[in-house]
Design an enzyme around this catalytic site. Structure first.
Site, PDB file in Angstrom:
ATOM      1  N   SER A   1       0.802  -1.224   0.000  1.00 40.92           N
ATOM      2  CA  SER A   1       0.000   0.000   0.000  1.00 40.92           C
ATOM      3  C   SER A   1       0.834   1.273   0.000  1.00 40.92           C
ATOM      4  O   SER A   1       0.287   2.371  -0.119  1.00 40.92           O
ATOM      5  CB  SER A   1      -0.943   0.022   1.197  1.00 40.92           C
ATOM      6  OG  SER A   1      -0.265   0.391   2.371  1.00 40.92           O
TER       7      SER A   1
ATOM      8  N   LYS B   1       2.108   4.502   7.391  1.00 48.22           N
ATOM      9  CA  LYS B   1       1.212   5.322   6.564  1.00 48.22           C
ATOM     10  C   LYS B   1       1.609   6.803   6.639  1.00 48.22           C
ATOM     11  O   LYS B   1       2.340   7.232   7.529  1.00 48.22           O
ATOM     12  CB  LYS B   1      -0.235   5.189   7.060  1.00 48.22           C
ATOM     13  CG  LYS B   1      -0.861   3.829   6.844  1.00 48.22           C
ATOM     14  CD  LYS B   1      -1.146   3.552   5.384  1.00 48.22           C
ATOM     15  CE  LYS B   1      -1.840   2.208   5.204  1.00 48.22           C
ATOM     16  NZ  LYS B   1      -0.955   1.100   5.555  1.00 48.22           N
TER      17      LYS B   1
END
Length: 223
Positions: free
Chosen positions: A144, A182
């Site tokens: 991701s 993230k």
């Protein structure tokens, strides 16, 4: 800024390529830099690759390409000192070691959160990749963050800190049980953790559900 040994190596490789068109062997580099083993050469080359000075050409033995040379502000090559006479020149002190070991704490998800693993394994890292502060490493699992250049199997080098600014890539511990890598964003009364892959959706949490465990300081990739 390069370390003294890194600077000497890039200059030695560039000179050899200019003279012969062939990069020097690891044995020649070891002797030229007065290193004890070829592993030291490997570490220096990896550090120069990470910083964009060198590139290894695939499918060719002893194939190194100098991508760029150090800026003029870098220290020049140090001439050999004879008869134990040390020239009175002013330069930055040479690092005691080009490699440091930092704790490797398991795998961290770059996709959905997974349980953060703790371990006692140590990971050798080129000192040039780390700045000030305390650091640890996590092995990346998932895809991701690929648009940020972070791939499955990479080692994320994390500087320990408990705060983050918008747009920084952080290790976020969710509800004291799961960790993820993230982009950090404040979104009103919520914390948003953004992936760098359109196939994944942002994750939103209350501030009390998220604790910043560190900020991405660098990446280490093995080939």
């Amino acid at each position: 800024m390069l370390t003294k040994k890194q600077h000497e190596l890039i200059c030695f490789i560039a000179d050899r390529l200019n003279d012969t068109g062939v990069s020097p062997s690891f044995e020649e580099m070891k002797e030229a830099l007065d290193l004890k083993s070829k592993s030291g050469v490997h570490r220096l080359i990896s550090a120069l690759e990470e910083r964009g000075f060198l590139r290894r050409l695939p499918n060719r033995a002893r194939a190194l390409e100098v991508v760029k040379m150090p800026e003029r502000g870098e220290p020049k090559k140090v001439a050999a000192v004879k008869d134990n006479v040390v020239p009175m020149t002013r330069r930055a002190p040479e690092p005691a070691n080009d490699v440091v070991e930092i704790p490797l704490h398991g795998r961290i998800a770059a996709g959905v959160p997974i349980e953060a693993l703790e371990g006692s394994t140590m990971l050798p890292v080129p000192a040039a990749l780390l700045g000030s502060g305390e650091h640890y490493a996590l092995e990346v699992a998932g895809d991701s963050m690929v648009d940020a250049g972070i791939f499955d199997g990479d080692y994320a080098l994390i500087r320990r800190q408990e705060t983050a600014r918008d747009g920084e890539i952080v290790v976020a511990l969710i509800e004291d049980a799961e960790a993820t890598l993230k982009y950090f964003r404040n979104e009103g009364a919520m914390v948003r953790l953004d992936p760098a892959n359109r196939a994944y959706d942002p994750q939103r949490y209350r501030p009390d559900q998220v604790r910043v465990q560190g900020r991405l300081a660098g990446l280490l990739r093995r080939y």
